[in-house]
Design a protein around this motif. Structure first.
Motif, PDB file in Angstrom:
ATOM      1  N   CYS A   1      24.561   6.599  38.368  1.00 17.89           N
ATOM      2  CA  CYS A   1      24.110   7.295  37.163  1.00 17.89           C
ATOM      3  C   CYS A   1      22.690   6.818  36.840  1.00 17.89           C
ATOM      4  O   CYS A   1      22.470   5.632  36.595  1.00 17.89           O
ATOM      5  N   VAL A   2      21.735   7.743  36.845  1.00 14.18           N
ATOM      6  CA  VAL A   2      20.333   7.405  36.591  1.00 14.18           C
ATOM      7  C   VAL A   2      20.045   7.568  35.103  1.00 14.18           C
ATOM      8  O   VAL A   2      20.244   8.648  34.539  1.00 14.18           O
ATOM      9  N   VAL A   3      19.590   6.487  34.469  1.00 15.20           N
ATOM     10  CA  VAL A   3      19.290   6.497  33.036  1.00 15.20           C
ATOM     11  C   VAL A   3      17.844   6.072  32.805  1.00 15.20           C
ATOM     12  O   VAL A   3      17.201   5.522  33.696  1.00 15.20           O
TER      13      VAL A   3
ATOM     14  N   VAL B   1      22.435   2.227  29.503  1.00 10.44           N
ATOM     15  CA  VAL B   1      23.583   1.688  30.239  1.00 10.44           C
ATOM     16  C   VAL B   1      24.651   1.241  29.236  1.00 10.44           C
ATOM     17  O   VAL B   1      25.833   1.535  29.398  1.00 10.44           O
ATOM     18  N   MET B   2      24.214   0.542  28.194  1.00  7.15           N
ATOM     19  CA  MET B   2      25.158   0.071  27.167  1.00  7.15           C
ATOM     20  C   MET B   2      25.857   1.246  26.494  1.00  7.15           C
ATOM     21  O   MET B   2      27.057   1.204  26.245  1.00  7.15           O
ATOM     22  N   ALA B   3      25.123   2.311  26.222  1.00  4.83           N
ATOM     23  CA  ALA B   3      25.717   3.496  25.588  1.00  4.83           C
ATOM     24  C   ALA B   3      26.763   4.125  26.507  1.00  4.83           C
ATOM     25  O   ALA B   3      27.862   4.479  26.065  1.00  4.83           O
ATOM     26  N   MET B   4      26.441   4.240  27.788  1.00  6.14           N
ATOM     27  CA  MET B   4      27.393   4.812  28.752  1.00  6.14           C
ATOM     28  C   MET B   4      28.628   3.930  28.876  1.00  6.14           C
ATOM     29  O   MET B   4      29.745   4.424  28.953  1.00  6.14           O
ATOM     30  N   GLU B   5      28.442   2.636  28.881  1.00  6.78           N
ATOM     31  CA  GLU B   5      29.564   1.706  29.004  1.00  6.78           C
ATOM     32  C   GLU B   5      30.492   1.772  27.792  1.00  6.78           C
ATOM     33  O   GLU B   5      31.699   1.621  27.927  1.00  6.78           O
ATOM     34  N   ARG B   6      29.911   2.018  26.617  1.00 12.41           N
ATOM     35  CA  ARG B   6      30.738   2.137  25.404  1.00 12.41           C
ATOM     36  C   ARG B   6      31.680   3.329  25.491  1.00 12.41           C
ATOM     37  O   ARG B   6      32.748   3.324  24.899  1.00 12.41           O
TER      38      ARG B   6
ATOM     39  N   ILE C   1      22.240  12.486  36.933  1.00  7.43           N
ATOM     40  CA  ILE C   1      20.999  12.284  36.175  1.00  7.43           C
ATOM     41  C   ILE C   1      21.342  12.361  34.688  1.00  7.43           C
ATOM     42  O   ILE C   1      21.774  13.396  34.194  1.00  7.43           O
ATOM     43  N   ALA C   2      21.153  11.235  33.991  1.00  9.45           N
ATOM     44  CA  ALA C   2      21.543  11.135  32.582  1.00  9.45           C
ATOM     45  C   ALA C   2      20.351  10.790  31.706  1.00  9.45           C
ATOM     46  O   ALA C   2      20.424   9.922  30.842  1.00  9.45           O
ATOM     47  N   THR C   3      19.233  11.495  31.932  1.00 14.98           N
ATOM     48  CA  THR C   3      18.072  11.309  31.059  1.00 14.98           C
ATOM     49  C   THR C   3      18.300  12.107  29.776  1.00 14.98           C
ATOM     50  O   THR C   3      19.164  12.988  29.730  1.00 14.98           O
ATOM     51  N   ASN C   4      17.530  11.805  28.739  1.00 18.40           N
ATOM     52  CA  ASN C   4      17.670  12.494  27.460  1.00 18.40           C
ATOM     53  C   ASN C   4      17.320  13.975  27.601  1.00 18.40           C
ATOM     54  O   ASN C   4      16.658  14.375  28.558  1.00 18.40           O
TER      55      ASN C   4
END
Length: 199
Positions: free
Chosen positions: A84-86, A92-97, A142-145
């Protein structure tokens, strides 16, 4: 009107440089720090310096860590075939939550922004391409804003990674859980419709 004394103004100025901290908040924090006991101020300063010295970038994904590799990259229970590209380490912390993702990450440390002079060479794009050279990775998410820069970065990466021959996907964007249609902007509604799925 009395002006701020120089030492307090210096603290205020440094705090104002932090993202999301306006002048009023910086001033409130400056007064709070000055009111703290000297030992607490020393502990705060030492903690900041210690964190700055100990935190480094993961050798694999470029997330923040205090070791050679971060906990995610070092976890054999994660799916290392999905990356997952951030944009930033905080993503990363947001995705992990969310607890809904079990793959690994790649942190770009920014997005393409020609107006700010940020091109592909200023991001961790080469490192991403290097990671994909083996046959381990089968999908890149791809997990960019969903802002202009994030979308431009996503489009650039998708085009760049197509020849690699792996699955390239983009996270869905749309209405937040609990959000009302009447308050959603046109782009959000458009994305929600594009990313609809069968029930």
């Amino acid at each position: 009107m009395a002006r701020m004394i120089r030492p307090l103004a210096n603290v205020h100025e440094q705090l104002r440089r932090l993202p999301g901290i306006g002048s009023k908040t910086a001033l409130r924090l400056a007064y709070h720090i000055i009111d703290m006991p000297e030992e607490e101020v020393r502990r705060l300063a030492e903690t900041l310096l210690e964190a700055k010295r100990q935190i480094r970038l993961c050798d694999i994904c470029y997330n923040l860590t205090d070791a050679e590799t971060c906990e995610v990259c070092g976890n054999a229970g994660r799916d290392h075939s999905v990356v997952c590209v951030v944009e930033q380490p905080q993503d990363v912390m947001a995705m992990e939550r969310s607890r809904g993702y079990n793959g690994v990450y790649h942190v770009l440390h920014g997005v393409l922004s020609p107006l700010d002079g940020i091109g592909p060479d200023n991001l961790r794009v080469k490192e991403l391409l290097r990671r994909l050279q083996g046959d381990t990775v089968r999908e890149v998410i791809i997990a960019t804003n969903s802002d202009v820069e994030g979308e431009a970065t996503a489009a650039y990466l998708a085009q760049l990674l197509k020849p690699v021959g792996i699955v390239i996907s983009r996270i869905a964007h749309g209405l937040p859980v609990g959000g009302d249609l009447e308050y959603a902007d046109e782009l959000t509604l458009s994305r929600a419709l594009e990313n609809r799925h069968r029930m």
